[in-house]
Design a protein around this motif. Structure first.
Motif, PDB file in Angstrom:
ATOM      1  N   ASN A 284       0.828  -1.213   0.000  1.00 38.84           N
ATOM      2  CA  ASN A 284       0.000   0.000   0.000  1.00 38.84           C
ATOM      3  C   ASN A 284       0.857   1.255   0.000  1.00 38.84           C
ATOM      4  OD1 ASN A 284      -2.470  -1.394   0.128  1.00 38.84           O
ATOM      5  ND2 ASN A 284      -2.355  -1.521   2.354  1.00 38.84           N
ATOM      6  N   LYS A 285       1.973   1.214   0.750  1.00 33.21           N
ATOM      7  CA  LYS A 285       2.829   2.387   0.897  1.00 33.21           C
ATOM      8  C   LYS A 285       4.266   1.928   1.051  1.00 33.21           C
ATOM      9  CE  LYS A 285       3.208   6.581   3.686  1.00 33.21           C
ATOM     10  NZ  LYS A 285       3.612   7.355   2.561  1.00 33.21           N
ATOM     11  N   LYS A 286       5.175   2.599   0.363  1.00 27.66           N
ATOM     12  CA  LYS A 286       6.600   2.257   0.484  1.00 27.66           C
ATOM     13  C   LYS A 286       7.017   2.327   1.950  1.00 27.66           C
ATOM     14  CE  LYS A 286       7.994   5.045  -2.964  1.00 27.66           C
ATOM     15  NZ  LYS A 286       8.877   5.761  -3.875  1.00 27.66           N
ATOM     16  N   ALA A 287       7.698   1.279   2.417  1.00 25.68           N
ATOM     17  CA  ALA A 287       8.101   1.230   3.821  1.00 25.68           C
ATOM     18  C   ALA A 287       9.297   0.293   3.986  1.00 25.68           C
ATOM     19  CB  ALA A 287       6.945   0.751   4.692  1.00 25.68           C
ATOM     20  N   ILE A 288      10.005   0.512   5.086  1.00 24.50           N
ATOM     21  CA  ILE A 288      11.074  -0.401   5.502  1.00 24.50           C
ATOM     22  C   ILE A 288      10.803  -0.770   6.950  1.00 24.50           C
ATOM     23  CG2 ILE A 288      13.535  -0.746   5.895  1.00 24.50           C
ATOM     24  CD1 ILE A 288      14.102   1.551   4.034  1.00 24.50           C
ATOM     25  N   SER A 289      10.781  -2.055   7.223  1.00 25.13           N
ATOM     26  CA  SER A 289      10.712  -2.530   8.598  1.00 25.13           C
ATOM     27  C   SER A 289      12.065  -3.159   8.922  1.00 25.13           C
ATOM     28  CB  SER A 289       9.602  -3.577   8.745  1.00 25.13           C
ATOM     29  OG  SER A 289       9.598  -4.108  10.059  1.00 25.13           O
ATOM     30  N   VAL A 290      12.561  -2.884  10.110  1.00 29.65           N
ATOM     31  CA  VAL A 290      13.847  -3.432  10.541  1.00 29.65           C
ATOM     32  C   VAL A 290      13.620  -4.265  11.790  1.00 29.65           C
ATOM     33  CG1 VAL A 290      16.160  -2.870  11.395  1.00 29.65           C
ATOM     34  CG2 VAL A 290      15.111  -1.455   9.613  1.00 29.65           C
ATOM     35  N   ALA A 291      14.215  -5.446  11.809  1.00 28.86           N
ATOM     36  CA  ALA A 291      14.149  -6.291  13.004  1.00 28.86           C
ATOM     37  C   ALA A 291      15.552  -6.716  13.402  1.00 28.86           C
ATOM     38  CB  ALA A 291      13.288  -7.518  12.756  1.00 28.86           C
ATOM     39  N   VAL A 292      15.820  -6.582  14.684  1.00 33.14           N
ATOM     40  CA  VAL A 292      17.027  -7.154  15.272  1.00 33.14           C
ATOM     41  C   VAL A 292      16.549  -8.400  16.009  1.00 33.14           C
ATOM     42  CG1 VAL A 292      18.931  -6.823  16.864  1.00 33.14           C
ATOM     43  CG2 VAL A 292      18.084  -4.876  15.531  1.00 33.14           C
ATOM     44  N   LEU A 293      17.036  -9.548  15.579  1.00 34.32           N
ATOM     45  CA  LEU A 293      16.567 -10.809  16.146  1.00 34.32           C
ATOM     46  C   LEU A 293      17.241 -11.101  17.477  1.00 34.32           C
ATOM     47  CD1 LEU A 293      16.470 -12.953  12.881  1.00 34.32           C
ATOM     48  CD2 LEU A 293      14.782 -11.332  13.775  1.00 34.32           C
ATOM     49  N   LYS A 294      16.460 -11.596  18.402  1.00 38.17           N
ATOM     50  CA  LYS A 294      17.011 -11.941  19.716  1.00 38.17           C
ATOM     51  C   LYS A 294      18.101 -12.993  19.566  1.00 38.17           C
ATOM     52  CE  LYS A 294      15.838 -13.235  24.345  1.00 38.17           C
ATOM     53  NZ  LYS A 294      14.918 -12.983  25.407  1.00 38.17           N
ATOM     54  N   ASP A 295      17.821 -14.007  18.742  1.00 33.97           N
ATOM     55  CA  ASP A 295      18.799 -15.047  18.436  1.00 33.97           C
ATOM     56  C   ASP A 295      18.850 -15.196  16.917  1.00 33.97           C
ATOM     57  OD1 ASP A 295      19.391 -15.944  21.167  1.00 33.97           O
ATOM     58  OD2 ASP A 295      17.293 -16.604  21.170  1.00 33.97           O
ATOM     59  N   PRO A 296      20.030 -15.484  16.356  1.00 30.45           N
ATOM     60  CA  PRO A 296      20.128 -15.642  14.900  1.00 30.45           C
ATOM     61  C   PRO A 296      19.200 -16.742  14.376  1.00 30.45           C
ATOM     62  CG  PRO A 296      22.309 -15.496  15.881  1.00 30.45           C
ATOM     63  CD  PRO A 296      21.325 -15.639  17.014  1.00 30.45           C
ATOM     64  N   VAL A 297      18.682 -16.510  13.176  1.00 28.99           N
ATOM     65  CA  VAL A 297      17.785 -17.458  12.506  1.00 28.99           C
ATOM     66  C   VAL A 297      18.375 -17.772  11.133  1.00 28.99           C
ATOM     67  CG1 VAL A 297      15.485 -17.736  11.490  1.00 28.99           C
ATOM     68  CG2 VAL A 297      15.731 -16.668  13.738  1.00 28.99           C
ATOM     69  N   ALA A 298      18.342 -19.041  10.743  1.00 27.68           N
ATOM     70  CA  ALA A 298      18.905 -19.468   9.453  1.00 27.68           C
ATOM     71  C   ALA A 298      18.042 -18.963   8.296  1.00 27.68           C
ATOM     72  CB  ALA A 298      19.024 -20.981   9.400  1.00 27.68           C
ATOM     73  N   PHE A 299      18.666 -18.232   7.385  1.00 28.64           N
ATOM     74  CA  PHE A 299      18.056 -17.811   6.122  1.00 28.64           C
ATOM     75  C   PHE A 299      18.907 -18.377   5.005  1.00 28.64           C
ATOM     76  CE2 PHE A 299      15.713 -14.824   8.585  1.00 28.64           C
ATOM     77  CZ  PHE A 299      14.742 -14.237   7.786  1.00 28.64           C
ATOM     78  N   GLY A 300      18.281 -18.701   3.893  1.00 28.28           N
ATOM     79  CA  GLY A 300      19.030 -19.126   2.726  1.00 28.28           C
ATOM     80  C   GLY A 300      19.893 -17.978   2.222  1.00 28.28           C
ATOM     81  N   VAL A 301      21.055 -18.321   1.675  1.00 28.42           N
ATOM     82  CA  VAL A 301      21.988 -17.312   1.172  1.00 28.42           C
ATOM     83  C   VAL A 301      21.562 -16.873  -0.231  1.00 28.42           C
ATOM     84  CG1 VAL A 301      24.392 -16.894   0.468  1.00 28.42           C
ATOM     85  CG2 VAL A 301      23.899 -18.155   2.582  1.00 28.42           C
ATOM     86  N   MET A 302      21.535 -15.572  -0.447  1.00 28.82           N
ATOM     87  CA  MET A 302      21.187 -15.023  -1.753  1.00 28.82           C
ATOM     88  C   MET A 302      22.124 -15.595  -2.810  1.00 28.82           C
ATOM     89  SD  MET A 302      20.944 -10.996  -2.881  1.00 28.82           S
ATOM     90  CE  MET A 302      19.877 -10.585  -1.513  1.00 28.82           C
ATOM     91  N   GLY A 303      21.550 -16.170  -3.864  1.00 36.92           N
ATOM     92  CA  GLY A 303      22.347 -16.737  -4.943  1.00 36.92           C
ATOM     93  C   GLY A 303      22.779 -18.171  -4.703  1.00 36.92           C
ATOM     94  N   ASP A 304      22.594 -18.681  -3.478  1.00 38.52           N
ATOM     95  CA  ASP A 304      22.960 -20.064  -3.159  1.00 38.52           C
ATOM     96  C   ASP A 304      22.012 -20.602  -2.089  1.00 38.52           C
ATOM     97  OD1 ASP A 304      24.128 -22.504  -2.818  1.00 38.52           O
ATOM     98  OD2 ASP A 304      26.079 -21.740  -2.168  1.00 38.52           O
ATOM     99  N   PRO A 305      20.757 -20.854  -2.449  1.00 41.46           N
ATOM    100  CA  PRO A 305      19.742 -21.226  -1.469  1.00 41.46           C
ATOM    101  C   PRO A 305      20.013 -22.528  -0.718  1.00 41.46           C
ATOM    102  CG  PRO A 305      18.911 -21.526  -3.700  1.00 41.46           C
ATOM    103  CD  PRO A 305      20.251 -20.848  -3.826  1.00 41.46           C
ATOM    104  N   ASP A 306      20.968 -23.348  -1.194  1.00 46.97           N
ATOM    105  CA  ASP A 306      21.313 -24.562  -0.469  1.00 46.97           C
ATOM    106  C   ASP A 306      22.156 -24.256   0.764  1.00 46.97           C
ATOM    107  OD1 ASP A 306      19.931 -26.070  -2.336  1.00 46.97           O
ATOM    108  OD2 ASP A 306      21.699 -26.357  -3.591  1.00 46.97           O
ATOM    109  N   GLU A 307      22.755 -23.078   0.793  1.00 42.76           N
ATOM    110  CA  GLU A 307      23.542 -22.623   1.941  1.00 42.76           C
ATOM    111  C   GLU A 307      22.656 -21.753   2.826  1.00 42.76           C
ATOM    112  OE1 GLU A 307      26.901 -23.150   2.769  1.00 42.76           O
ATOM    113  OE2 GLU A 307      26.776 -24.672   1.198  1.00 42.76           O
ATOM    114  N   THR A 308      22.939 -21.748   4.141  1.00 47.57           N
ATOM    115  CA  THR A 308      22.224 -20.845   5.040  1.00 47.57           C
ATOM    116  C   THR A 308      23.228 -19.981   5.784  1.00 47.57           C
ATOM    117  OG1 THR A 308      22.192 -22.413   6.885  1.00 47.57           O
ATOM    118  CG2 THR A 308      20.293 -22.452   5.376  1.00 47.57           C
ATOM    119  N   THR A 309      22.715 -18.882   6.323  1.00 48.82           N
ATOM    120  CA  THR A 309      23.527 -17.988   7.133  1.00 48.82           C
ATOM    121  C   THR A 309      22.710 -17.583   8.357  1.00 48.82           C
ATOM    122  OG1 THR A 309      24.945 -16.012   7.078  1.00 48.82           O
ATOM    123  CG2 THR A 309      22.844 -15.866   5.892  1.00 48.82           C
ATOM    124  N   PRO A 310      23.361 -17.448   9.522  1.00 46.09           N
ATOM    125  CA  PRO A 310      22.628 -17.104  10.749  1.00 46.09           C
ATOM    126  C   PRO A 310      22.328 -15.599  10.800  1.00 46.09           C
ATOM    127  CG  PRO A 310      24.951 -17.393  11.236  1.00 46.09           C
ATOM    128  CD  PRO A 310      24.773 -17.699   9.775  1.00 46.09           C
TER     129      PRO A 310
END
Length: 160
Positions: free
Chosen positions: A74-100
């Motif tokens: 609806n409206k351009k926005a940026i939300s920022v989150a600082v995670l309490k503990d790292p969470v595994a996300f797939g790595v951009m360009g290499d989804p078989d790899e994860t990064t905390p």
């Protein structure tokens, strides 16, 4: 770029989540409640993250920059989150790899070209380990907002 909505209500510090889906859901629902994105946004951002990973294993603090198609915004926005503990996300360009991931910048852009411009500015932040370390240790939403505004070199619109 000055019409991007960014205020303390969409900065989430110490966000808890076991999985990237939990993190994205919490952030997406918060933006939906503020009327910034459509009810389809959260599901769309999770689906896009599964197909196109956005984790970046930057020096010291991994970040993720989830985003989705403009029709969910609806409206351009940026939300920022600082995670309490790292969470595994797939790595951009290499989804078989994860990064905390510890820091998430969720983008809601209503035009494709504005997303590219913002991503370029964000990359400067992601390349600065001191900046990332500061953001993950800061406990004040107001300080995070002011710091990012100065680093991104433009003014955001948002309620105070």
């Amino acid at each position: 770029m000055s019409d991007i909505y960014f205020d303390e209500s969409i900065i989430l510090l110490d966000l808890e989540g076991e999985t990237k889906e939990e993190v994205l859901t919490a952030m997406g629902q918060n933006m939906t409640e503020k009327g910034l994105v459509k009810t389809t946004f959260t599901e769309a951002i999770i689906a896009r993250e599964a197909e196109f990973a956005t984790g970046l294993p930057t020096s010291g603090v991994s970040v993720a920059i989830p985003h989705t198609d403009v029709e969910h915004v609806n409206k351009k926005a940026i939300s920022v989150a600082v995670l309490k503990d790292p969470v595994a996300f797939g790595v951009m360009g290499d989804p078989d790899e994860t990064t905390p991931v510890k820091l998430v910048f969720m983008l809601a852009m209503d035009e494709a070209h504005s997303q590219l411009s913002l991503l370029q500015r964000l990359m400067h932040i992601f390349q600065d380990q001191e900046t990332l370390t500061y953001l993950t240790s800061e406990k004040s939403n107001a300080n995070v907002k002011a710091f990012l505004e100065s680093k991104l070199d433009f003014t955001f619109k948002g309620g105070e």
